[in-house]
Design an enzyme around this catalytic site. Structure first.
Site, mmCIF file in Angstrom:
data_model
loop_
_atom_site.group_PDB
_atom_site.id
_atom_site.type_symbol
_atom_site.label_atom_id
_atom_site.label_comp_id
_atom_site.label_asym_id
_atom_site.label_seq_id
_atom_site.Cartn_x
_atom_site.Cartn_y
_atom_site.Cartn_z
ATOM 1 N N PRO A 87 0.796 -1.231 0.000
ATOM 2 C CG PRO A 87 -0.057 -1.038 2.160
ATOM 3 C CD PRO A 87 0.593 -2.022 1.226
ATOM 4 C CG ASN A 88 -0.191 4.271 1.378
ATOM 5 O OD1 ASN A 88 -1.172 4.845 0.905
ATOM 6 N ND2 ASN A 88 -0.221 3.665 2.545
ATOM 7 C CG ASN A 130 7.955 -2.352 0.494
ATOM 8 O OD1 ASN A 130 7.412 -2.425 1.594
ATOM 9 N ND2 ASN A 130 8.622 -1.279 0.092
ATOM 10 C CB ALA A 177 1.700 0.384 6.893
ATOM 11 C CG HIS A 222 4.926 -1.872 10.457
ATOM 12 N ND1 HIS A 222 6.246 -2.230 10.391
ATOM 13 C CD2 HIS A 222 4.783 -0.825 9.598
ATOM 14 C CE1 HIS A 222 6.881 -1.414 9.539
ATOM 15 N NE2 HIS A 222 6.007 -0.564 9.051
ATOM 16 N NE ARG A 240 3.835 6.801 2.024
ATOM 17 C CZ ARG A 240 4.107 5.547 2.362
ATOM 18 N NH1 ARG A 240 4.488 4.677 1.435
ATOM 19 N NH2 ARG A 240 3.983 5.160 3.594
ATOM 20 C CD GLU A 242 9.160 -7.737 5.490
ATOM 21 O OE1 GLU A 242 8.474 -8.766 5.650
ATOM 22 O OE2 GLU A 242 9.265 -6.852 6.365
ATOM 23 C CG ASP A 251 -1.120 -16.899 9.033
ATOM 24 O OD1 ASP A 251 -0.062 -17.051 9.682
ATOM 25 O OD2 ASP A 251 -2.252 -16.878 9.562
ATOM 26 N NE ARG A 276 10.312 5.798 8.538
ATOM 27 C CZ ARG A 276 9.299 5.729 7.670
ATOM 28 N NH1 ARG A 276 9.218 4.701 6.821
ATOM 29 N NH2 ARG A 276 8.383 6.669 7.638
ATOM 30 C CG HIS A 329 10.612 -2.615 4.828
ATOM 31 N ND1 HIS A 329 9.256 -2.366 4.802
ATOM 32 C CD2 HIS A 329 10.774 -3.823 5.415
ATOM 33 C CE1 HIS A 329 8.620 -3.385 5.374
ATOM 34 N NE2 HIS A 329 9.524 -4.289 5.754
ATOM 35 C CG LEU A 330 11.584 1.858 -1.040
ATOM 36 C CD1 LEU A 330 10.361 2.653 -1.445
ATOM 37 C CD2 LEU A 330 12.664 1.945 -2.108
ATOM 38 C CB SER A 331 12.349 3.941 5.050
ATOM 39 O OG SER A 331 11.318 3.122 5.581
ATOM 40 C CE1 TYR A 381 8.885 4.787 3.036
ATOM 41 C CE2 TYR A 381 7.447 6.706 2.977
ATOM 42 C CZ TYR A 381 7.857 5.540 3.585
ATOM 43 O OH TYR A 381 7.253 5.113 4.748
HETATM 44 C C1 DQA Z 1 7.943 0.873 3.850
HETATM 45 C C2 DQA Z 1 8.028 1.142 5.369
HETATM 46 C C3 DQA Z 1 6.659 1.098 5.998
HETATM 47 O O1 DQA Z 1 6.736 1.384 7.376
HETATM 48 C C4 DQA Z 1 5.740 2.108 5.351
HETATM 49 O O2 DQA Z 1 4.449 2.013 5.910
HETATM 50 C C5 DQA Z 1 5.701 1.993 3.873
HETATM 51 C C6 DQA Z 1 6.953 1.782 3.165
HETATM 52 C C7 DQA Z 1 9.305 1.078 3.158
HETATM 53 O O3 DQA Z 1 9.453 0.613 2.032
HETATM 54 O O4 DQA Z 1 10.195 1.703 3.740
HETATM 55 O O5 DQA Z 1 4.673 2.176 3.241
HETATM 56 O O6 DQA Z 1 7.566 -0.477 3.661
#
Ligand code: DQA
Length: 144
Positions: A9-10, A73, A76, A79, A17, A97, A86, A106, A99-101, A22
């Site tokens: 998502p997002n 990825n 959120a 978390h 964003r 997995e 599952d 954080r 994550h960009l950040s 990011y």
């Molecule tokens: C993310 C880190 C997550 O906490 C955040 O909600 C994202 C992006 C990352 O790629 O750093 O949407 O997965």
């Protein structure tokens, strides 16, 4: 070898964003970077993005029939989504997995990934390079 890159998502809003967190690359540009890396490694990659938790679960289920492995990825959902954790555990193909950040550095709620436990490994905090490394790791895991 076919590999799925699944953005959560997002991530469709990449580039606009929180660019200081990011980066300024759009999702299309990131996907082009990933495609170049895949082709250099001799793999075929497909990139998909979903905002819904159920859509990600469905995509993971479908991936087990079509792909050798997945770079995920979860955004959120990492978390708190036991449903995605599952699904990763259920599909029987390796998932890495990404994550960009750097989620470890954080807000407190981002420091835990419940999906990571079901994955083969995690790359976090390296921006687009993290996707390239995750892809390389997945290809190595798959023995190509
Ligand atoms: C993310 C880190 C997550 O906490 C955040 O909600 C994202 C992006 C990352 O790629 O750093 O949407 O997965």
């Amino acid at each position: 070898m076919r590999v799925l890159v699944l953005h959560g998502p997002n991530l469709n809003l990449l580039g606009e964003r929180d660019p200081e967190v990011y980066g300024r690359q759009t999702l299309d540009e990131l996907n082009e970077t990933i495609a170049r890396e895949a082709s250099a490694a001799g793999a075929e990659v497909c990139c998909e993005q979903y905002n819904g938790e159920g859509q990600i679960v469905d995509a993971l289920h479908a991936a087990r029939k079509t792909y050798a492995g997945v770079v995920l990825n979860p955004g959120a959902y990492a978390h708190y989504s036991y449903a995605i954790a599952d699904a990763v555990a259920a599909i029987g193909i390796p998932v890495v997995e990404v994550h960009l950040s750097n989620i470890a550095g954080r807000e407190t709620f981002r420091r835990t990934s419940v999906t990571a436990a079901a994955c083969r490994g995690v790359v976090s905090g390296l921006g687009a390079t993290g996707y390239r490394l995750a892809l390389r790791a997945l290809i190595e895991i798959l023995g190509a």
